[in-house]
Every structure is written in structure tokens, then in C-alpha cells.
Scaffold this motif. Structure first.
Motif, mmCIF file in Angstrom:
data_model
loop_
_atom_site.group_PDB
_atom_site.id
_atom_site.type_symbol
_atom_site.label_atom_id
_atom_site.label_comp_id
_atom_site.label_asym_id
_atom_site.label_seq_id
_atom_site.Cartn_x
_atom_site.Cartn_y
_atom_site.Cartn_z
ATOM 1 N N GLY A 21 0.987 -1.104 0.034
ATOM 2 C CA GLY A 21 -0.193 -0.261 -0.164
ATOM 3 C C GLY A 21 1.261 1.172 -0.127
ATOM 4 N N HIS A 22 2.190 1.026 0.781
ATOM 5 C CA HIS A 22 2.874 1.774 0.221
ATOM 6 C C HIS A 22 3.846 2.413 -1.024
ATOM 7 C CE1 HIS A 22 2.723 3.472 4.723
ATOM 8 N NE2 HIS A 22 2.727 2.361 5.178
ATOM 9 N N THR A 23 3.811 3.832 -0.817
ATOM 10 C CA THR A 23 4.749 3.941 -2.525
ATOM 11 C C THR A 23 5.959 4.922 -2.243
ATOM 12 O OG1 THR A 23 3.047 6.359 -2.354
ATOM 13 C CG2 THR A 23 1.537 5.080 -3.615
ATOM 14 N N GLY A 24 6.329 4.223 -0.902
ATOM 15 C CA GLY A 24 7.891 5.405 -0.247
ATOM 16 C C GLY A 24 8.396 4.085 0.227
ATOM 17 N N ASP A 44 6.289 7.861 1.874
ATOM 18 C CA ASP A 44 4.688 8.771 0.857
ATOM 19 C C ASP A 44 4.581 9.433 2.114
ATOM 20 O OD1 ASP A 44 3.638 7.294 2.674
ATOM 21 O OD2 ASP A 44 3.067 6.105 1.032
ATOM 22 N N LYS A 45 4.974 10.512 3.106
ATOM 23 C CA LYS A 45 4.149 10.897 4.166
ATOM 24 C C LYS A 45 3.078 10.747 4.788
ATOM 25 C CE LYS A 45 5.571 14.589 0.735
ATOM 26 N NZ LYS A 45 4.856 15.461 -0.793
ATOM 27 N N THR A 46 2.511 9.156 4.513
ATOM 28 C CA THR A 46 1.459 8.749 5.539
ATOM 29 C C THR A 46 1.790 7.637 6.410
ATOM 30 O OG1 THR A 46 1.686 6.536 3.900
ATOM 31 C CG2 THR A 46 0.147 8.932 3.170
ATOM 32 N N LEU A 47 0.509 7.322 7.219
ATOM 33 C CA LEU A 47 1.139 5.980 8.117
ATOM 34 C C LEU A 47 0.174 5.433 7.500
ATOM 35 C CD1 LEU A 47 1.959 8.808 9.995
ATOM 36 C CD2 LEU A 47 3.070 6.846 11.633
ATOM 37 N N ARG A 48 0.543 3.819 8.170
ATOM 38 C CA ARG A 48 -0.657 3.337 7.610
ATOM 39 C C ARG A 48 -0.530 1.931 8.521
ATOM 40 N NH1 ARG A 48 -3.147 2.252 2.031
ATOM 41 N NH2 ARG A 48 -2.338 3.779 0.774
ATOM 42 N N LEU A 49 -1.959 1.971 9.669
ATOM 43 C CA LEU A 49 -1.997 0.700 10.462
ATOM 44 C C LEU A 49 -2.752 -0.335 9.900
ATOM 45 C CD1 LEU A 49 -2.042 0.121 13.468
ATOM 46 C CD2 LEU A 49 -4.979 1.201 13.148
ATOM 47 N N TRP A 50 -2.111 -1.487 10.286
ATOM 48 C CA TRP A 50 -2.455 -3.184 9.515
ATOM 49 C C TRP A 50 -2.551 -4.071 10.690
ATOM 50 C CZ3 TRP A 50 -1.412 -2.774 3.787
ATOM 51 C CH2 TRP A 50 -0.253 -1.955 4.214
ATOM 52 N N ASN A 51 -3.572 -5.151 10.184
ATOM 53 C CA ASN A 51 -3.762 -6.787 11.377
ATOM 54 C C ASN A 51 -2.555 -7.805 10.851
ATOM 55 O OD1 ASN A 51 -4.699 -9.166 12.654
ATOM 56 N ND2 ASN A 51 -6.859 -8.199 12.851
ATOM 57 N N HIS A 57 -5.772 -4.361 5.415
ATOM 58 C CA HIS A 57 -5.248 -2.744 6.319
ATOM 59 C C HIS A 57 -6.271 -2.141 6.746
ATOM 60 C CE1 HIS A 57 -5.067 1.605 4.158
ATOM 61 N NE2 HIS A 57 -4.419 1.257 5.250
ATOM 62 N N VAL A 58 -5.989 -1.723 8.223
ATOM 63 C CA VAL A 58 -7.417 -0.676 8.158
ATOM 64 C C VAL A 58 -7.318 0.216 8.558
ATOM 65 C CG1 VAL A 58 -8.149 -0.599 11.036
ATOM 66 C CG2 VAL A 58 -6.752 -2.689 10.264
ATOM 67 N N LYS A 59 -6.773 1.136 8.277
ATOM 68 C CA LYS A 59 -6.800 2.787 8.550
ATOM 69 C C LYS A 59 -5.222 3.270 8.037
ATOM 70 C CE LYS A 59 -9.191 4.767 11.288
ATOM 71 N NZ LYS A 59 -9.351 5.949 12.498
ATOM 72 N N THR A 60 -5.702 4.324 6.891
ATOM 73 C CA THR A 60 -4.208 5.152 6.519
ATOM 74 C C THR A 60 -4.415 6.725 7.413
ATOM 75 O OG1 THR A 60 -4.458 4.380 4.428
ATOM 76 C CG2 THR A 60 -3.176 6.272 4.655
ATOM 77 N N TYR A 61 -3.602 6.879 7.835
ATOM 78 C CA TYR A 61 -3.456 8.949 8.423
ATOM 79 C C TYR A 61 -2.475 9.416 7.831
ATOM 80 C CZ TYR A 61 -4.390 5.683 12.419
ATOM 81 O OH TYR A 61 -5.513 4.887 13.311
ATOM 82 N N GLN A 62 -2.839 10.478 7.425
ATOM 83 C CA GLN A 62 -2.305 11.770 6.396
ATOM 84 C C GLN A 62 -2.689 12.546 6.584
ATOM 85 O OE1 GLN A 62 -2.939 10.448 1.992
ATOM 86 N NE2 GLN A 62 -5.026 9.852 2.797
ATOM 87 N N GLY A 63 -1.909 13.598 6.057
ATOM 88 C CA GLY A 63 -2.403 15.076 5.951
ATOM 89 C C GLY A 63 -1.320 16.166 6.457
ATOM 90 N N PRO A 64 -1.256 16.206 7.797
ATOM 91 C CA PRO A 64 -0.269 17.271 8.298
ATOM 92 C C PRO A 64 1.229 17.124 7.930
ATOM 93 C CG PRO A 64 -0.250 15.258 9.733
ATOM 94 C CD PRO A 64 -1.303 15.314 9.245
#
Length: 408
Positions: A21-24, A44-51, A57-64
């Protein structure tokens, strides 16, 4: 280390899931405290939550984050996490809402690493601006409560063990700040330090340096107990860690492998392959190993653990009060010395002080103005400088430097 630490050894590993899922490049991994989920931080400036147990894949955290996310730490109650990176600022998130609830402002350059302090009342941040800063989580102040500025180059990693703060720096030094005693001890390895972690009993430190070596150091004396080699680590921060039994050393490698060594014999036990880029981080929870690499991939490995007869016999032969296996040689201790009051002793009082109140801050808006920072260790350097001259000491034929001084 303690007797019986080598009670088991890994027999085989199998790839359970590939988390895509990550592109970096993925630069950091953090498990929730219950071992149910893992959080990955990426270029890729994001964080991802996984099981990791189901591969979901549970959730992606991005923005700041407007630059790479270099590190992430999760609170004990799993309700919040803190992330840092090339933004100079770093952020505290609410896990369930995926919203930033606090912004920390003060560093002048990229923030490389984070660590919680005692009782998670404070968080520590290590930066390319040559400082480790300490932030009070009990207040809403955006500024830090203390800055440790003894490093002469970028600080790449930070860890906390009880009353001690340990930082690893591009100048080749490991700095141990004893908050209770107000004392600073410097171990100079003369190579950039990319990773520092502790054994379960906190008697030893596992240190990765950018010269293709991992060293096991006795925490009290700085003696080098063992050196592990056979992997490639020259350009990037590559994490090393101990398995849950403290019997095996695990590290990524820039040639796309995961390497494992016997703790005592320093013998390479096995390697795992499967990543298509440099393996930058590895993290255990129970019998599950999660690794991440420069290709953006996260992989989950499961291990079968079988008794290791040799190790059990060795552990059983040790005296009950033995601090170290006999192969490590004798351990030495340096006499403690009384020091005058220093900023570190004031910091110790601040650790215990009741929280003060301050004006609340709002969550930052995405797209805030930030500076760019280099993605690898070499790109983040601000000019190599050596530690001040100090007395030399030999340990088992290895050159090693160490000094003890109060912070000024």
C-alpha cells in the motif's frame, strides 16, 4: 543479560503476509501494546495501520506531514500515537478519529526519532539540528521543556531506560544522560550510530553503526561484549533488535536481506529474503516478526521456536548470580562519582513535577510551511565532526573510548 536468556532459538521462519500500500520507503514500525496491530511510517508522507495476523489494512493517517514520516511511537493505552519526520514539527494523533490533536514546535531541522519517557509523561525527539528535546505531555505547551545539545552532528536515534536517556549520533557517539544523577557518559564508536535498543533487563545496549557492524555493549561500563557482521549498512538508518527471548540479534540489510545472529557466539544463523529494497526496520511481537523496506513493502514472518539444547545447557551451568554468560568475559564497573547540580538534575525534578496548565493549541492544518530534509543519513549530515579527545581504553583487543562528565 540474565542466566537462562538463551532458552530458545528460532528454527524456521515463514512468510505469512505481504502488506502492500505504501508508495515510498517504510522507515519505521510500531506495534500496539497488545500485539494486535502494527503501524508503519513511510516516505510517502503517510502512516498505515495493519492487522499483521490477517494481512488486512485497517486505516491510513495522512495530512499534516509534508515530508517523509521518519518514526512513530504508540501510547500504552493504544489510543494515541506520535509521528515525526522531515517537517521539523511533529504530531500527536488520535487513533480512532485519525485527527491530529497536538503539534510540537521547536526543532530547526528534520526530526529523526522519538521515544516515550517514564510513565509516558514526556516524549523525547532526536533531530538533525544536533539536539534531543524533551516535551511534557501533561501540558498543552507547544514548546519543549528541555534541550540536550551536546551532540556535534545530527542525532539519529534516542531511547529511554528507566532514568537514562540514550542517544546515537552521526558524530559516532552514544550519549547516556543519567537524569537522576545529573551525569553524562559518552561512548565513542567513531562511526555514525543509526540504531540503539536495550536488552529486556536493560543491562546491555544493541548498537548499529554505519560500518556494517552491530555491537552489544554493556550498559554500565561501555565494554563491547560482541560484534555482529555479515550484513550491509553504510548509507541508511537500519534498525537492529533482539528477539523476545534476548537470544537472537535481528537486523535489516541494504542488500535486501534480513539477518539473524546468535547473541553469544555472534554467528550468522540465517537470512530471510523477499524484499525488493533495503530492509530498514524489523520489529517483534511474540513469535511474529514484521519487517519493512525501501521498496515500500511490509512483510510479516512467523517463527517456529524449538528448544536449543546447547543454549539451555550453557544457561544452566551459569551461577545463579551471574550477570553475563562466561564467553563475554568479566564485566567491570566504574565507581560512581558525586556531581554538582546540573540542568539534568532539574530535569529529573521536572519529570516528577505536577503538570502545569497552559493555553490549549488547535490541531495544525495540513499543508503548513516546512523545510525539506534528506532521506538518507549522508544527506542529513551537517558536516562530520569528531568527539573531543578522551582517554583510550582497550576491551578484548578492541579499541573503545569512553568518558564521564557532568552536563554543562
Amino acid at each position: 543479560m540474565v542466566a537462562g536468556v538463551l532458552a530458545a532459538a528460532p528454527q524456521s521462519f515463514g512468510l505469512a503476509h505481504s502488506l502492500d500500500g505504501h508508495t515510498g520507503a517504510v522507515l519505521s514500525l510500531a506495534w500496539t501494546k497488545n500485539g494486535a496491530y502494527v503501524l508503519s511510517a513511510s516516505q510517502d508522507k503517510t502512516l498505515r495501520l495493519w492487522n499483521p495476523h490477517t494481512g488486512a489494512h485497517v486505516k491510513t493517517y495522512q495530512g499534516p506531514h509534508n515530508h517523509e514520516v521518519a518514526d512513530v511511537v504508540i501510547s500504552e493505552d493504544n489510543s494515541k500515537f506520535i509521528s515525526c519526520g522531515g517537517d521539523k514539527h511533529f504530531f500527536q494523533w488520535d487513533v480512532s478519529t485519525a485527527q491530529v490533536i497536538r503539534k510540537f514546535v521547536g526543532h530547526d531541522r528534520k526530526v529523526n526519532a522519538l521515544a516515550f519517557g517514564p510513565n509516558q509523561d514526556v516524549v523525547l525527539s532526536a533531530s538533525n539540528d544536533k539536539t534531543v528535546r524533551i516535551w511534557d505531555l501533561r501540558t498543552r505547551s507547544r514548546g519543549s521543556m528541555q534541550s540536550l545539545a551536546e551532540a556535534t552532528d545530527s542525532v539519529l536515534c534516542v531511547a529511554v531506560a528507566g532514568d537514562e536517556i540514550v542517544s546515537g549520533c552521526t558524530d559516532g557517539a552514544i550519549r547516556r544522560y543519567d537524569v537522576r544523577k545529573g551525569q553524562l557518559v559518552v561512548d565513542s564508536l567513531l562511526q555514525p550510530v543509526g540504531s540503539v535498543s536495550f536488552s529486556k533487563d536493560r543491562a546491555c545496549m544493541l548498537v548499529s553503526t554505519l560500518d556494517h557492524n552491530i555491537r552489544l555493549l554493556e550498559r554500565d561500563t561501555g565494554n563491547i561484549l560482541a560484534t555482529y557482521s555479515g550484513h550491509v549498512n553504510k548509507r541508511f538508518k537500519v534498525q537492529s533488535t533482539l528477539d523476545p527471548t534476548d537470544s537472537v540479534v535481528i537486523s535489516g540489510s541494504e542488500d535486501n536481506r534480513i539477518c539473524m545472529w546468535d547473541l553469544v557466539e555472534a554467528k550468522l544463523l540465517c537470512t530471510l529474503t523477499g524484499h525488493a529494497g533495503p530492509v530498514l526496520c524489523a520489529s517483534f511481537s511474540g513469535g511474529t516478526l514484521v519487517t519493512a523496506a525501501g521498496d515500500g513493502g511490509v512483510k510479516v514472518w512467523t517463527a517456529e521456536v524449538v528448544p536449543a539444547t546447547r543454549a539451555q545447557s550453557m544457561a544452566a551451568a551459569l551461577p545463579a548470580d551471574s550477570g553475563l554468560p562466561s564467553e563475554f568475559g568479566r564485566s567491570s564497573r566504574r565507581p560512581a562519582s558525586a556531581l554538582p547540580a546540573t540542568p539534568l538534575t532539574r530535569l529529573a525534578a521536572a519529570f516528577q513535577a505536577p503538570a502545569s496548565t497552559g493555553p490549549a493549541t488547535q490541531a495544525p492544518a495540513a499543508g503548513a510551511d516546512v523545510d525539506a530534509a534528506g532521506g538518507d543519513v549522508e544527506g542529513g549530515r551537517e558536516g562530520r565532526s569528531r568527539s573531543p579527545p578522551i582517554a583510550k581504553r582497550k576491551d578484548r583487543g578492541r579499541k573503545h573510548r569512553r568518558k564521564s562528565e557532568p552536563e554543562t
